[in-house]
Design an enzyme around this catalytic site. Structure first.
Site, PDB file in Angstrom:
ATOM      1  NE  ARG A 159       0.786  -5.624  -5.316  1.00  0.00           N
ATOM      2  CZ  ARG A 159      -0.130  -4.421  -5.254  1.00  0.00           C
ATOM      3  NH1 ARG A 159      -1.049  -4.273  -4.418  1.00  0.00           N
ATOM      4  NH2 ARG A 159       0.056  -3.325  -6.040  1.00  0.00           N
ATOM      5  CG  ASP A 177       2.124   1.113   8.184  1.00  0.00           C
ATOM      6  OD1 ASP A 177       1.967   2.145   7.578  1.00  0.00           O
ATOM      7  OD2 ASP A 177       2.096   0.245   8.117  1.00  0.00           O
TER       8      ASP A 177
END
Lengths: 658, 295
Positions: B47, B156
């Site tokens: 990732r 978030d």
């Protein structure tokens, strides 16, 4: 504390427990009463409050006494929870409880010691494996499974021949949890016991031997579905621990075994829905062996479990281009992890026919996936990919990826890429377009880069300089001299980097002002460039920076001095005193080959940072003499950190051979 | 010498050493409490490769230094956290829970807040906004709160996902579980396969950036009647979960609901929530009489 003892409402009792002052006399008694409350909220609050009392040893003893109260299930469980929360102080009383006459309490002790997971309880728990009560033995087995020590695992292994099925089952599960493979001959007989079979297969997966693979494959082609499923789980585990040759063997044997299974594809498809992760891992191995494109979606969706990502990507790439097209066409239906995995795998499969679908993906997908689509477009080597990629140069989030993709694309269709980029650089220049042109090898654009080095936009000036460096370092150096006097910091930093890349003899002189620059990024670039160009004439300035409080500057200065080869012992010593561990590590690395550096490494074996200790161990392993061995051994005997221990063990081994 | 030599795969991508993994993992954890498990090195490596590529960095040691020192380190740390967490979200996700919320929680909230006609819902870890908009859609569809002051607040840690949330434009994957009648009711087609959430739904939704472990920042969130925090806690270790749950406890009104993802629970976390057995799901509730945070 009478209000704790007899309030009417649960909430009042709860608040009363919370209000207990840990330092007050009688606090322990009050909280022990709270531990017996009918409400779980009150019991839990009491259990947590007990940890805050100053006399934890006394608390541990009282809690152990609560464990003896038969009929008080809630209080006993709350006491067990509290003992786990107490940590080290609870270990001694619990070890003593392991020899209590009441097996119920011995079992409790083993359970709690397992949850505590302290190595100090290892030998007591191993002793409990010989308890006269089966339940205590099983609890000790489970506790050792949680402890995770080698000695404990060896002790468990020895119990696999015991007669009690329950005990052997617990041992198999614990060994599986520990990832500790027992000898294959001990496991084989257990496969015939229906109660043990599943767990036996589980541990057999841990055995990285072809003989185990053969047994697993035999299980895969069994007529009994549950055996096939267990074997699939073992297959998944074994594939995850197998090296190259064994992995090839696993794939071959799986392929052969599945040919004997009627409706193998259906069996594998269903296995992807299994809750057991190793079974899903086995399904991936099986899907790869079957090379069945219709399994592509199920395979991709297995990536919802992060731990399976490696196997998912491997399997998808084995399914071939047909699977790739299937995935690309149904990307919108996939979960996000599946999309990410599919996109990664697709990179290996793309050809020119993928361009339209990849462009469609660019229309709606999230940025991460679009970035992969951009990369894939570059790999298609199709002229059709040029225009969409050039268009993306204007999109900040994807411009970098587009630059790299155009660089890759230019290997196959250079003329088309260069023509498109030349037009963009002339008409709508942007830093990304300039960079892409340089990456694609646009030497013809040097005049344009020269022109853009005088553009009003500083980012364009910096990009033009970088681009000129890429295609003609001499022109780059010429532009860099001007850039070092630019009023914009990004341009000056770019100028400093360019000087470093050329490695010209004049670097030290050119970079001197940049070392004093008001902007930290320019100073950092200058320090890096000095190291890169080997400019020894700036050593005094670099030495001064070694003690700079900014770790970035200090660390880079140490590395630069190391590269130039002028790092003096006193400077090294100074650097190892820096508060930032990265600077200390840079010093270790810079001085690694010198006697002074080795001496510093010995001292740094006591550094508070595990990463510094590990690097010191490596330095000694690389460069130390046999006289360092004693210090390394001593450090190893004290080391608690797993990674530092690994580095120290390696150093001991290497030094012992000298 | 001394440094671990970076290894590269056949495509020239760097492999992550155990030490690099630990340094990066600890750095991320210190920033936001997200704990990458020991067995996730491969995932972390995969990732973060695109990040290394984007920054032109050769190996993960260089990336760690970038996160420590570069002027853009904060932005990059956000990008790293984003890469390490899965922002899997889509409209009308986990329908059982949404049905339970609509049929059982909403009536309770309506009854309790009727005197003030005000409702606040927090979508904590809202990612690209699908959950927050879904909740607003359900509230509007119920017609229980017409004329009320209603706000669904999505937060978030990532600025990038919040930008997407505010744009309110989505592709087919975000709609894959949305019933067609809901799509036609709450979305405007934009051409191609994209849609935008209708303005009347957007009017009930707000967004903000928040690190759930930042206790002070959490104080800025108003008192909530319900909190949805689905599939966020899975990234935290136990101490971090406790801190987050404490923050939720403080921001909920007494009797307020906490709804977690279907695989998440509060077992062994020692927080003062009571379990509520709804017909279709489980939820947690701050006890009505708990006055801890008011004291």
């Amino acid at each position: 504390m009478s209000h704790v003892l007899a309030p009417q409402q649960e909430e009042e009792r709860y608040q009363a427990v919370l209000a207990v002052d840990p330092a007050a006399p009688g606090a322990l008694d009050a909280l022990i009463v709270g531990l017996h409350d009918e409400s779980w909220r009150v019991r839990r609050a009491a259990s947590e409050s007990l940890r805050r009392l100053p006399t934890l040893t006394e608390v541990a003893h009282r809690l152990v006494s609560v464990l003896a109260e038969r009929g008080e299930t809630g209080a006993r469980n709350a006491a067990a929870e509290a003992l786990v929360g107490l940590g080290d102080v609870a270990v001694g009383p619990l070890i003593r409880l392991l020899v209590h006459e009441d097996p119920d309490q011995r079992k409790f002790a083993a359970d709690i010691l397992g949850h505590l997971g302290r190595r100090s309880s290892e030998s007591a728990l191993i002793g409990a494996l010989a308890d006269s009560d089966l339940n205590v033995r099983v609890s000790a087995v489970e506790a050792l499974g949680r402890l995770g020590t080698d000695e404990g695992a060896r002790a468990l292994e020895g119990l696999l021949k015991e007669p009690e099925t329950l005990l052997r089952l617990a041992v198999l599960e614990s060994l599986s949890q520990l990832g500790w493979p027992p000898p294959l001959p001990v496991v084989v007989p257990l496969l015939s016991d229906p109660l043990l079979r599943r767990s036996a297969y589980r541990v057999m997966g841990l055995i990285p031997q072809v003989a185990a693979t053969e047994l697993i494959s035999r299980g895969l082609s069994s007529e009994v579905r549950s055996i096939r499923e267990s074997a699939l789980g073992a297959l998944g585990t074994q594939a995850s621990v197998a090296d190259g040759p064994l992995r090839a063997e696993i794939d071959a044997q799986t392929h052969a075994a599945l040919k004997r299974v009627p409706e193998a594809v259906e069996f594998v498809t269903q296995a992807f829905e299994n809750e057991d992760m190793p079974v899903r891992a086995g399904a991936l191995v099986a899907a790869g062996a079957l090379r069945e494109p219709s399994l592509a979606i199920a395979v991709a969706e297995a990536a919802r479990e992060d731990r399976l990502l490696r196997e998912v990507i491997r399997t998808l790439s084995r399914l071939g281009p047909e699977a790739g097209r299937e995935l690309l066409g149904r990307m919108a239906e996939l979960s996000l992890p599946a999309r990410a995995a599919a996109a990664q795998a697709m990179l290996e499969m793309v050809d020119p026919s993928y361009v339209p679908a990849l462009c469609a993906l660019l229309e709606w997908a999230e940025d991460d996936l679009r970035a992969v689509a951009v990369k894939a477009l570059g790999r298609t080597q199709s002229p059709e990919a040029v225009a969409p990629l050039v268009a993306l140069l204007e999109e900040p989030a994807l411009a970098g990826a587009a630059v790299r993709a155009l660089g890759v694309l230019s290997r196959g269709c250079r003329e088309a890429v260069l023509a498109a980029l030349e037009q963009v650089v002339e008409q709508r220049p942007s830093p990304a377009a300039v960079a892409a042109f340089a990456h694609a090898g646009g030497t013809a654009a040097l005049p344009t880069f020269r022109k853009l080095a005088r553009a009003a936009d500083p980012l364009l000036r910096a990009a033009a300089l970088d681009a000129a460096m890429d295609v003609d370092p001499a022109v780059g150096l010429e532009l860099a001299r001007v850039a070092l006097t630019d009023e914009a910091a990004p341009v000056r930093a770019s100028g400093a980097r360019a000087v470093g890349r050329v490695g010209d003899r004049s670097a030290g002189t050119l970079l001197k002002p940049a070392l004093q620059d008001e902007d930290i990024a320019v100073r950092l670039a200058a320090v890096e460039a000095l190291g890169e160009s080997g400019a020894a004439d700036r050593t005094p300035e670099l030495e001064e920076l070694v003690s700079h409080p900014d770790g970035a500057l200090a660390g880079r200065a140490v590395r630069a001095l190391g590269r130039i080869g002028t790092v003096r012992p006193e400077v090294l010593k100074e650097a190892t005193r820096h508060a930032d561990a990265e600077v200390v590590k840079a010093a270790l690395q810079a001085g690694a080959v010198s006697a002074e550096g080795v001496a510093l490494a010995v001292e740094l074996l006591k550094h508070p940072g595990w990463d510094v200790r590990a690097m010191a161990a490596r330095v000694l392993g690389d460069s130390g003499g046999r006289d360092s061995l004693e210090a390394v051994r001593a450090a190893l005997s004290l080391e608690q950190d797993a990674l530092a221990r690994r580095a120290l063990t390696d150093a001991v081994e290497r030094l012992s051979r000298r | 010498m001394g440094a671990q030599v970076s290894r590269f795969d056949e495509e020239g991508r760097p492999e992550m050493s155990a030490e690099e993994f630990r340094l990066l993992r600890d750095h991320v954890y210190a920033h936001c409490g997200i704990l990458v498990r020991e067995d996730m090195k491969f995932v972390m490596e995969r990732r973060l490769w695109p990040r290394l590529e984007a920054l032109g960095l050769r190996d993960f040691t260089g990336y760690h230094r970038y996160l420590r020192y570069d002027a853009q380190r904060r932005v990059e740390l956000e990008a790293a956290v984003e890469a390490l967490t899965t922002h899997e979200t889509y409209f009308f996700r986990e329908p059982n829970q949404l049905t339970a919320f609509t049929d059982e929680v909403m009536p309770a909230l309506q009854q309790r807040n009727a005197p003030i006609k005000r409702l606040r819902i927090w979508s904590a870890g809202c990612s690209t906004g699908e959950e927050a908009y879904t909740l607003a859609m359900l509230l509007q569809q119920s017609r229980r709160f017409e004329g009320w002051d209603v706000e669904v607040h999505g937060t978030d840690i990532s600025r990038r996902v919040l930008a997407t949330a505010r744009r309110a434009e989505y592709g087919p994957s975000s709609l894959r579980a949305a019933p067609p009648d809901q799509v036609s009711r709450f979305f405007v087609p934009l051409g191609g396969s994209k849609v935008r959430v209708k303005d009347e739904v957007r009017a009930w939704v707000s967004f903000g950036q928040l690190n759930l472990l930042d206790t002070e920042a959490c104080q800025l969130v108003p008192r909530m009647d319900a909190i949805f925090c689905r599939n966020v806690m899975i990234y935290f270790d136990v101490p971090a979960r406790r801190r987050v749950l404490q923050a939720f406890h403080e921001r909920l009104v007494p009797g307020g609901y906490l709804l977690l993802g279907h695989s998440e629970n509060l077992l062994n976390l020692g927080v003062d929530f009571e379990l509520v057995h709804l017909h279709g799901d489980l939820a947690y509730r701050k006890p009505l009489l708990s006055q801890r945070e008011e004291r």
